[in-house]
Design a protein around this motif. Structure first.
Motif, PDB file in Angstrom:
ATOM      1  N   SER A  98       9.196   3.216   4.401  1.00  0.00           N
ATOM      2  CA  SER A  98       8.763   1.871   4.027  1.00  0.00           C
ATOM      3  C   SER A  98       9.840   1.082   3.288  1.00  0.00           C
ATOM      4  CB  SER A  98       7.502   1.948   3.173  1.00  0.00           C
ATOM      5  OG  SER A  98       7.753   2.621   1.964  1.00  0.00           O
ATOM      6  N   GLY A  99      11.008   1.693   3.067  1.00  0.00           N
ATOM      7  CA  GLY A  99      12.088   0.989   2.389  1.00  0.00           C
ATOM      8  C   GLY A  99      11.906   0.885   0.886  1.00  0.00           C
ATOM      9  N   PHE A 100      11.090   1.737   0.306  1.00  0.00           N
ATOM     10  CA  PHE A 100      10.818   1.746  -1.134  1.00  0.00           C
ATOM     11  C   PHE A 100      11.867   2.628  -1.813  1.00  0.00           C
ATOM     12  CE2 PHE A 100       7.553   3.284  -4.505  1.00  0.00           C
ATOM     13  CZ  PHE A 100       8.048   2.400  -5.438  1.00  0.00           C
ATOM     14  N   ARG A 101      12.995   2.017  -2.149  1.00  0.00           N
ATOM     15  CA  ARG A 101      14.149   2.768  -2.643  1.00  0.00           C
ATOM     16  C   ARG A 101      13.875   3.493  -3.951  1.00  0.00           C
ATOM     17  NH1 ARG A 101      19.270  -0.858  -2.607  1.00  0.00           N
ATOM     18  NH2 ARG A 101      20.123   1.152  -3.198  1.00  0.00           N
ATOM     19  N   LYS A 102      13.187   2.846  -4.891  1.00  0.00           N
ATOM     20  CA  LYS A 102      12.897   3.494  -6.168  1.00  0.00           C
ATOM     21  C   LYS A 102      12.008   4.719  -5.961  1.00  0.00           C
ATOM     22  CE  LYS A 102      11.041   2.824 -10.812  1.00  0.00           C
ATOM     23  NZ  LYS A 102      10.618   4.190 -10.896  1.00  0.00           N
ATOM     24  N   GLY A 103      11.023   4.601  -5.105  1.00  0.00           N
ATOM     25  CA  GLY A 103      10.153   5.738  -4.813  1.00  0.00           C
ATOM     26  C   GLY A 103      10.923   6.879  -4.183  1.00  0.00           C
ATOM     27  N   ASN A 104      11.836   6.555  -3.292  1.00  0.00           N
ATOM     28  CA  ASN A 104      12.670   7.569  -2.655  1.00  0.00           C
ATOM     29  C   ASN A 104      13.532   8.277  -3.707  1.00  0.00           C
ATOM     30  OD1 ASN A 104      14.029   9.112  -0.777  1.00  0.00           O
ATOM     31  ND2 ASN A 104      14.960   7.398   0.288  1.00  0.00           N
ATOM     32  N   ALA A 105      14.157   7.496  -4.590  1.00  0.00           N
ATOM     33  CA  ALA A 105      14.995   8.076  -5.642  1.00  0.00           C
ATOM     34  C   ALA A 105      14.167   8.921  -6.606  1.00  0.00           C
ATOM     35  CB  ALA A 105      15.720   6.967  -6.400  1.00  0.00           C
ATOM     36  N   ASP A 106      12.986   8.452  -6.973  1.00  0.00           N
ATOM     37  CA  ASP A 106      12.117   9.210  -7.880  1.00  0.00           C
ATOM     38  C   ASP A 106      11.688  10.535  -7.255  1.00  0.00           C
ATOM     39  OD1 ASP A 106      12.294   7.212  -9.779  1.00  0.00           O
ATOM     40  OD2 ASP A 106      10.308   6.373  -9.357  1.00  0.00           O
ATOM     41  N   ALA A 107      11.346  10.500  -5.988  1.00  0.00           N
ATOM     42  CA  ALA A 107      10.921  11.723  -5.295  1.00  0.00           C
ATOM     43  C   ALA A 107      12.074  12.729  -5.237  1.00  0.00           C
ATOM     44  CB  ALA A 107      10.419  11.396  -3.893  1.00  0.00           C
ATOM     45  N   HIS A 137       0.816  -1.213   0.000  1.00  0.00           N
ATOM     46  CA  HIS A 137       0.000   0.000   0.000  1.00  0.00           C
ATOM     47  C   HIS A 137       0.850   1.264   0.000  1.00  0.00           C
ATOM     48  CE1 HIS A 137      -3.813  -2.062   0.365  1.00  0.00           C
ATOM     49  NE2 HIS A 137      -3.237  -2.882   1.232  1.00  0.00           N
ATOM     50  N   ASP A 138       1.960   1.224   0.722  1.00  0.00           N
ATOM     51  CA  ASP A 138       2.812   2.417   0.748  1.00  0.00           C
ATOM     52  C   ASP A 138       3.403   2.715  -0.627  1.00  0.00           C
ATOM     53  OD1 ASP A 138       2.418   3.232   3.336  1.00  0.00           O
ATOM     54  OD2 ASP A 138       4.180   2.209   4.130  1.00  0.00           O
ATOM     55  N   THR A 139       3.736   1.663  -1.389  1.00  0.00           N
ATOM     56  CA  THR A 139       4.282   1.917  -2.722  1.00  0.00           C
ATOM     57  C   THR A 139       3.241   2.597  -3.613  1.00  0.00           C
ATOM     58  OG1 THR A 139       3.717  -0.322  -3.447  1.00  0.00           O
ATOM     59  CG2 THR A 139       5.945   0.028  -2.626  1.00  0.00           C
ATOM     60  N   THR A 140       1.997   2.180  -3.510  1.00  0.00           N
ATOM     61  CA  THR A 140       0.921   2.822  -4.283  1.00  0.00           C
ATOM     62  C   THR A 140       0.761   4.270  -3.865  1.00  0.00           C
ATOM     63  OG1 THR A 140      -0.221   0.697  -4.482  1.00  0.00           O
ATOM     64  CG2 THR A 140      -1.532   2.687  -4.885  1.00  0.00           C
ATOM     65  N   ARG A 141       0.813   4.525  -2.580  1.00  0.00           N
ATOM     66  CA  ARG A 141       0.691   5.889  -2.062  1.00  0.00           C
ATOM     67  C   ARG A 141       1.864   6.752  -2.542  1.00  0.00           C
ATOM     68  NH1 ARG A 141      -0.088   5.278   3.722  1.00  0.00           N
ATOM     69  NH2 ARG A 141      -2.028   4.471   2.913  1.00  0.00           N
ATOM     70  N   VAL A 142       3.067   6.215  -2.473  1.00  0.00           N
ATOM     71  CA  VAL A 142       4.250   6.951  -2.931  1.00  0.00           C
ATOM     72  C   VAL A 142       4.129   7.267  -4.417  1.00  0.00           C
ATOM     73  CG1 VAL A 142       6.742   6.772  -3.353  1.00  0.00           C
ATOM     74  CG2 VAL A 142       5.792   6.097  -1.134  1.00  0.00           C
ATOM     75  N   ASN A 143       3.760   6.274  -5.212  1.00  0.00           N
ATOM     76  CA  ASN A 143       3.632   6.495  -6.655  1.00  0.00           C
ATOM     77  C   ASN A 143       2.568   7.539  -6.976  1.00  0.00           C
ATOM     78  OD1 ASN A 143       5.676   4.729  -7.446  1.00  0.00           O
ATOM     79  ND2 ASN A 143       4.305   2.970  -7.426  1.00  0.00           N
ATOM     80  N   ALA A 144       1.473   7.544  -6.226  1.00  0.00           N
ATOM     81  CA  ALA A 144       0.426   8.548  -6.432  1.00  0.00           C
ATOM     82  C   ALA A 144       0.946   9.950  -6.093  1.00  0.00           C
ATOM     83  CB  ALA A 144      -0.804   8.212  -5.596  1.00  0.00           C
ATOM     84  N   MET A 145       1.690  10.066  -5.003  1.00  0.00           N
ATOM     85  CA  MET A 145       2.243  11.371  -4.631  1.00  0.00           C
ATOM     86  C   MET A 145       3.263  11.849  -5.658  1.00  0.00           C
ATOM     87  SD  MET A 145       2.464  11.350  -0.471  1.00  0.00           S
ATOM     88  CE  MET A 145       2.987   9.672  -0.214  1.00  0.00           C
ATOM     89  N   ILE A 146       4.024  10.921  -6.219  1.00  0.00           N
ATOM     90  CA  ILE A 146       4.983  11.280  -7.259  1.00  0.00           C
ATOM     91  C   ILE A 146       4.249  11.794  -8.495  1.00  0.00           C
ATOM     92  CG2 ILE A 146       6.640  10.279  -8.895  1.00  0.00           C
ATOM     93  CD1 ILE A 146       7.651   8.567  -6.493  1.00  0.00           C
ATOM     94  N   GLU A 147       3.177  11.133  -8.877  1.00  0.00           N
ATOM     95  CA  GLU A 147       2.380  11.601 -10.020  1.00  0.00           C
ATOM     96  C   GLU A 147       1.797  12.987  -9.756  1.00  0.00           C
ATOM     97  OE1 GLU A 147       1.942  10.359 -13.116  1.00  0.00           O
ATOM     98  OE2 GLU A 147       3.480   8.909 -12.543  1.00  0.00           O
ATOM     99  N   THR A 185       7.627   8.926   2.948  1.00  0.00           N
ATOM    100  CA  THR A 185       6.881   7.666   2.985  1.00  0.00           C
ATOM    101  C   THR A 185       7.722   6.541   2.391  1.00  0.00           C
ATOM    102  OG1 THR A 185       4.795   8.875   2.814  1.00  0.00           O
ATOM    103  CG2 THR A 185       4.732   6.524   2.320  1.00  0.00           C
ATOM    104  N   ALA A 186       8.374   6.814   1.279  1.00  0.00           N
ATOM    105  CA  ALA A 186       9.213   5.797   0.635  1.00  0.00           C
ATOM    106  C   ALA A 186      10.377   5.400   1.528  1.00  0.00           C
ATOM    107  CB  ALA A 186       9.728   6.326  -0.702  1.00  0.00           C
ATOM    108  N   GLU A 187      11.007   6.371   2.148  1.00  0.00           N
ATOM    109  CA  GLU A 187      12.133   6.085   3.033  1.00  0.00           C
ATOM    110  C   GLU A 187      11.684   5.242   4.231  1.00  0.00           C
ATOM    111  OE1 GLU A 187      15.958   8.511   4.612  1.00  0.00           O
ATOM    112  OE2 GLU A 187      14.034   9.520   4.825  1.00  0.00           O
TER     113      GLU A 187
END
Length: 75
Positions: A39-48, A1-11, A35-37
């Motif tokens: 939850s350990g979502f490295r790609k989301g963190n890098a994208d943000a 769920h956090d990855t979906t939330r991160v991706n939505a915020m990035i969009e 949020t990415a940091e």
């Protein structure tokens, strides 16, 4: 769920960047990064961080842009 939330915020961040609402773009990018940091979502963190770099660059804040781009690449 956090990855979906991160991706939505990035969009959302890119949307605000596209219409030159840079303050809003930074707000959503920072929320996505935190949020990415957490939850350990490295790609989301890098994208943000990359969006933050692009936003600072568009504002002429080149030092901040370079810091965010460098941080993004180090993830």
């Amino acid at each position: 769920h956090d990855t979906t939330r991160v991706n939505a915020m990035i969009e959302l961040s890119w949307h605000w960047w596209d219409v030159s609402r840079f303050d809003s773009a930074l707000v959503y990018a920072e929320k996505a990064r935190k949020t990415a940091e957490r939850s350990g979502f490295r790609k989301g963190n890098a994208d943000a961080l990359s969006i933050m770099g692009s936003t600072y660059w568009a504002q002429g804040k080149y030092v901040q842009a370079l810091e965010r781009y460098t941080a993004s690449l180090s993830i």
